[in-house]
Design a protein around this motif. Sequence first.
Motif, PDB file in Angstrom:
ATOM      1  N   ASP A  27      20.852 -14.838  60.779  1.00  0.00           N
ATOM      2  CA  ASP A  27      20.580 -15.414  59.467  1.00  0.00           C
ATOM      3  C   ASP A  27      21.345 -16.728  59.337  1.00  0.00           C
ATOM      4  O   ASP A  27      22.578 -16.736  59.394  1.00  0.00           O
ATOM      5  N   LYS A  28      20.624 -17.822  59.166  1.00  0.00           N
ATOM      6  CA  LYS A  28      21.268 -19.138  59.029  1.00  0.00           C
ATOM      7  C   LYS A  28      22.164 -19.209  57.801  1.00  0.00           C
ATOM      8  O   LYS A  28      23.021 -20.072  57.711  1.00  0.00           O
ATOM      9  N   GLN A  29      21.977 -18.290  56.845  1.00  0.00           N
ATOM     10  CA  GLN A  29      22.824 -18.247  55.656  1.00  0.00           C
ATOM     11  C   GLN A  29      24.053 -17.358  55.864  1.00  0.00           C
ATOM     12  O   GLN A  29      24.841 -17.150  54.944  1.00  0.00           O
ATOM     13  N   SER A  30      24.205 -16.805  57.080  1.00  0.00           N
ATOM     14  CA  SER A  30      25.357 -15.973  57.472  1.00  0.00           C
ATOM     15  C   SER A  30      25.524 -14.714  56.628  1.00  0.00           C
ATOM     16  O   SER A  30      26.638 -14.248  56.414  1.00  0.00           O
ATOM     17  N   ARG A  31      24.405 -14.122  56.184  1.00  0.00           N
ATOM     18  CA  ARG A  31      24.480 -12.869  55.434  1.00  0.00           C
ATOM     19  C   ARG A  31      24.356 -11.667  56.363  1.00  0.00           C
ATOM     20  O   ARG A  31      25.105 -10.701  56.244  1.00  0.00           O
ATOM     21  N   ILE A  32      23.362 -11.716  57.264  1.00  0.00           N
ATOM     22  CA  ILE A  32      23.105 -10.579  58.146  1.00  0.00           C
ATOM     23  C   ILE A  32      22.856 -11.048  59.570  1.00  0.00           C
ATOM     24  O   ILE A  32      22.582 -12.231  59.822  1.00  0.00           O
ATOM     25  N   ARG A  33      22.935 -10.096  60.464  1.00  0.00           N
ATOM     26  CA  ARG A  33      22.369 -10.186  61.804  1.00  0.00           C
ATOM     27  C   ARG A  33      21.587  -8.895  61.973  1.00  0.00           C
ATOM     28  O   ARG A  33      22.013  -7.844  61.496  1.00  0.00           O
ATOM     29  N   ALA A  34      20.446  -8.975  62.606  1.00  0.00           N
ATOM     30  CA  ALA A  34      19.588  -7.805  62.736  1.00  0.00           C
ATOM     31  C   ALA A  34      19.221  -7.584  64.189  1.00  0.00           C
ATOM     32  O   ALA A  34      19.172  -8.523  64.986  1.00  0.00           O
ATOM     33  N   ILE A  35      18.973  -6.316  64.500  1.00  0.00           N
ATOM     34  CA  ILE A  35      18.515  -5.958  65.842  1.00  0.00           C
ATOM     35  C   ILE A  35      17.275  -5.083  65.732  1.00  0.00           C
ATOM     36  O   ILE A  35      17.030  -4.442  64.713  1.00  0.00           O
ATOM     37  N   VAL A  36      16.507  -5.087  66.790  1.00  0.00           N
ATOM     38  CA  VAL A  36      15.404  -4.161  66.999  1.00  0.00           C
ATOM     39  C   VAL A  36      15.857  -3.325  68.199  1.00  0.00           C
ATOM     40  O   VAL A  36      15.800  -3.795  69.332  1.00  0.00           O
ATOM     41  N   PRO A  37      16.380  -2.115  67.935  1.00  0.00           N
ATOM     42  CA  PRO A  37      17.035  -1.365  69.009  1.00  0.00           C
ATOM     43  C   PRO A  37      16.232  -1.222  70.287  1.00  0.00           C
ATOM     44  O   PRO A  37      16.765  -1.441  71.383  1.00  0.00           O
ATOM     45  N   ASN A  38      14.947  -0.887  70.191  1.00  0.00           N
ATOM     46  CA  ASN A  38      14.183  -0.634  71.405  1.00  0.00           C
ATOM     47  C   ASN A  38      13.843  -1.902  72.190  1.00  0.00           C
ATOM     48  O   ASN A  38      13.460  -1.820  73.347  1.00  0.00           O
ATOM     49  N   LEU A  39      13.996  -3.065  71.594  1.00  0.00           N
ATOM     50  CA  LEU A  39      13.711  -4.316  72.308  1.00  0.00           C
ATOM     51  C   LEU A  39      14.967  -5.101  72.665  1.00  0.00           C
ATOM     52  O   LEU A  39      14.900  -6.053  73.442  1.00  0.00           O
ATOM     53  N   MET A  40      16.100  -4.721  72.100  1.00  0.00           N
ATOM     54  CA  MET A  40      17.310  -5.511  72.266  1.00  0.00           C
ATOM     55  C   MET A  40      18.440  -4.741  72.943  1.00  0.00           C
ATOM     56  O   MET A  40      19.619  -5.067  72.783  1.00  0.00           O
ATOM     57  N   GLY A  41      18.066  -3.723  73.728  1.00  0.00           N
ATOM     58  CA  GLY A  41      19.015  -3.029  74.572  1.00  0.00           C
ATOM     59  C   GLY A  41      19.917  -2.013  73.902  1.00  0.00           C
ATOM     60  O   GLY A  41      20.886  -1.564  74.499  1.00  0.00           O
ATOM     61  N   PHE A  42      19.617  -1.620  72.675  1.00  0.00           N
ATOM     62  CA  PHE A  42      20.442  -0.636  71.975  1.00  0.00           C
ATOM     63  C   PHE A  42      19.855   0.758  72.159  1.00  0.00           C
ATOM     64  O   PHE A  42      18.649   0.915  72.303  1.00  0.00           O
TER      65      PHE A  42
END
Length: 143
Positions: free
Chosen positions: A87-102
Amino acid sequence: MSHKYEGGCDHISTHADAEPIDNHTCHCSVCKGVTGQPTTHVVFFKHSDLDAEGGAMNRQPFNANNPDGPLELCTCGECGAPIMLDDKQSRIRAIVPNLMGFSADMPATYHAFYDPGTGEPAPTDGRPVYEALRPDFVWPAPN
Protein backbone atom coordinates in the motif's frame (compact mmCIF):
# COMPACT_ATOMS: atom_id res chain seq x y z
CA MET A 1 15.25 -17.11 12.45
CA SER A 2 11.79 -18.62 12.25
CA HIS A 3 8.72 -16.43 11.96
CA LYS A 4 5.03 -17.09 12.58
CA TYR A 5 4.15 -16.52 8.91
CA GLU A 6 6.70 -16.93 6.13
CA GLY A 7 6.55 -16.78 2.36
CA GLY A 8 8.24 -15.39 -0.72
CA CYS A 9 10.44 -17.03 -3.33
CA ASP A 10 14.04 -18.24 -3.57
CA HIS A 11 15.27 -14.62 -3.76
CA ILE A 12 12.98 -12.63 -1.44
CA SER A 13 11.60 -13.72 1.91
CA THR A 14 8.51 -12.21 3.46
CA HIS A 15 7.55 -12.75 7.06
CA ALA A 16 5.33 -11.60 9.89
CA ASP A 17 5.12 -12.40 13.58
CA ALA A 18 1.95 -10.39 14.19
CA GLU A 19 -1.54 -11.68 13.43
CA PRO A 20 -3.28 -10.52 10.24
CA ILE A 21 -5.80 -7.69 10.57
CA ASP A 22 -8.08 -9.14 7.89
CA ASN A 23 -8.39 -12.50 6.20
CA HIS A 24 -11.02 -13.07 3.51
CA THR A 25 -11.95 -14.84 0.31
CA CYS A 26 -12.22 -12.11 -2.32
CA HIS A 27 -14.71 -12.26 -5.19
CA CYS A 28 -13.75 -8.95 -6.87
CA SER A 29 -13.00 -8.66 -10.57
CA VAL A 30 -9.55 -7.15 -9.94
CA CYS A 31 -8.38 -10.16 -7.91
CA LYS A 32 -9.88 -12.50 -10.51
CA GLY A 33 -8.03 -10.67 -13.29
CA VAL A 34 -4.68 -10.54 -11.49
CA THR A 35 -4.66 -14.08 -10.10
CA GLY A 36 -6.70 -15.94 -12.71
CA GLN A 37 -8.57 -17.61 -9.84
CA PRO A 38 -12.37 -17.61 -9.45
CA THR A 39 -11.88 -16.44 -5.83
CA THR A 40 -8.75 -15.31 -4.04
CA HIS A 41 -7.73 -15.84 -0.43
CA VAL A 42 -6.35 -12.44 0.69
CA VAL A 43 -4.66 -11.69 4.01
CA PHE A 44 -4.02 -8.12 5.23
CA PHE A 45 -1.27 -7.24 7.71
CA LYS A 46 -0.54 -3.82 9.15
CA HIS A 47 2.10 -2.33 6.87
CA SER A 48 4.88 -2.51 9.48
CA ASP A 49 4.00 -6.10 10.45
CA LEU A 50 4.96 -7.74 7.14
CA ASP A 51 8.61 -7.46 6.13
CA ALA A 52 10.38 -8.37 2.89
CA GLU A 53 14.11 -9.08 2.67
CA GLY A 54 16.41 -10.13 -0.12
CA GLY A 55 16.53 -9.17 -3.77
CA ALA A 56 15.01 -6.30 -5.67
CA MET A 57 11.28 -6.14 -6.28
CA ASN A 58 9.47 -4.81 -9.31
CA ARG A 59 6.30 -2.82 -8.65
CA GLN A 60 3.28 -2.39 -10.86
CA PRO A 61 -0.26 -1.14 -10.24
CA PHE A 62 -2.45 -3.84 -8.73
CA ASN A 63 -5.52 -2.54 -10.55
CA ALA A 64 -4.78 -1.86 -14.23
CA ASN A 65 -8.00 0.17 -14.45
CA ASN A 66 -6.81 2.40 -11.59
CA PRO A 67 -3.03 2.71 -12.08
CA ASP A 68 -2.81 5.55 -9.55
CA GLY A 69 -4.62 3.51 -6.88
CA PRO A 70 -2.98 2.77 -3.54
CA LEU A 71 -1.99 -0.87 -4.08
CA GLU A 72 1.06 -2.08 -5.96
CA LEU A 73 1.79 -5.68 -6.85
CA CYS A 74 5.39 -6.46 -5.90
CA THR A 75 7.13 -9.23 -7.82
CA CYS A 76 10.63 -10.65 -7.54
CA GLY A 77 13.04 -8.77 -9.79
CA GLU A 78 14.88 -12.00 -10.55
CA CYS A 79 12.25 -14.72 -11.04
CA GLY A 80 9.04 -12.68 -11.36
CA ALA A 81 7.21 -14.49 -8.53
CA PRO A 82 4.47 -12.47 -6.82
CA ILE A 83 5.69 -11.40 -3.37
CA MET A 84 3.04 -9.12 -1.84
CA LEU A 85 0.71 -6.19 -2.34
CA ASP A 86 2.14 -2.99 -0.91
CA ASP A 87 0.00 0.00 0.00
CA LYS A 88 1.59 3.27 -1.13
CA GLN A 89 -0.20 4.93 1.81
CA SER A 90 1.65 2.56 4.22
CA ARG A 91 -1.53 1.23 5.84
CA ILE A 92 -1.37 -2.45 4.86
CA ARG A 93 0.60 -5.11 3.09
CA ALA A 94 -1.35 -8.05 1.74
CA ILE A 95 -0.55 -11.56 0.63
CA VAL A 96 -2.30 -14.25 -1.36
CA PRO A 97 -1.05 -17.31 0.53
CA ASN A 98 -1.35 -19.87 -2.25
CA LEU A 99 0.48 -17.67 -4.78
CA MET A 100 3.06 -16.03 -2.53
CA GLY A 101 4.68 -19.01 -0.85
CA PHE A 102 2.75 -19.01 2.43
CA SER A 103 1.28 -22.08 4.06
CA ALA A 104 -2.48 -22.39 4.37
CA ASP A 105 -2.50 -22.07 8.19
CA MET A 106 -4.50 -18.82 8.16
CA PRO A 107 -7.95 -19.66 6.77
CA ALA A 108 -10.25 -16.94 5.49
CA THR A 109 -12.97 -15.90 7.93
CA TYR A 110 -15.50 -14.41 5.47
CA HIS A 111 -16.27 -13.64 1.81
CA ALA A 112 -15.68 -10.11 0.53
CA PHE A 113 -16.91 -8.31 -2.58
CA TYR A 114 -19.45 -10.94 -3.49
CA ASP A 115 -21.86 -9.54 -6.08
CA PRO A 116 -24.97 -11.64 -6.71
CA GLY A 117 -25.44 -9.68 -9.96
CA THR A 118 -22.56 -11.61 -11.54
CA GLY A 119 -24.70 -14.73 -11.63
CA GLU A 120 -22.16 -16.73 -9.66
CA PRO A 121 -23.66 -18.90 -6.94
CA ALA A 122 -23.48 -17.56 -3.41
CA PRO A 123 -20.87 -19.17 -1.15
CA THR A 124 -22.28 -22.03 0.90
CA ASP A 125 -19.44 -22.72 3.35
CA GLY A 126 -21.15 -21.00 6.27
CA ARG A 127 -18.78 -18.03 6.46
CA PRO A 128 -20.35 -14.53 6.33
CA VAL A 129 -20.72 -12.97 2.88
CA TYR A 130 -20.38 -9.20 2.31
CA GLU A 131 -20.53 -6.84 -0.67
CA ALA A 132 -17.29 -5.19 0.56
CA LEU A 133 -14.82 -5.78 3.37
CA ARG A 134 -16.41 -6.89 6.64
CA PRO A 135 -18.46 -4.06 8.17
CA ASP A 136 -16.22 -3.70 11.24
CA PHE A 137 -12.96 -3.46 9.25
CA VAL A 138 -11.09 -0.20 9.87
CA TRP A 139 -8.12 0.77 7.73
CA PRO A 140 -5.09 1.23 9.99
CA ALA A 141 -3.38 4.60 10.21
CA PRO A 142 -0.38 4.96 7.89
CA ASN A 143 2.96 4.04 9.44
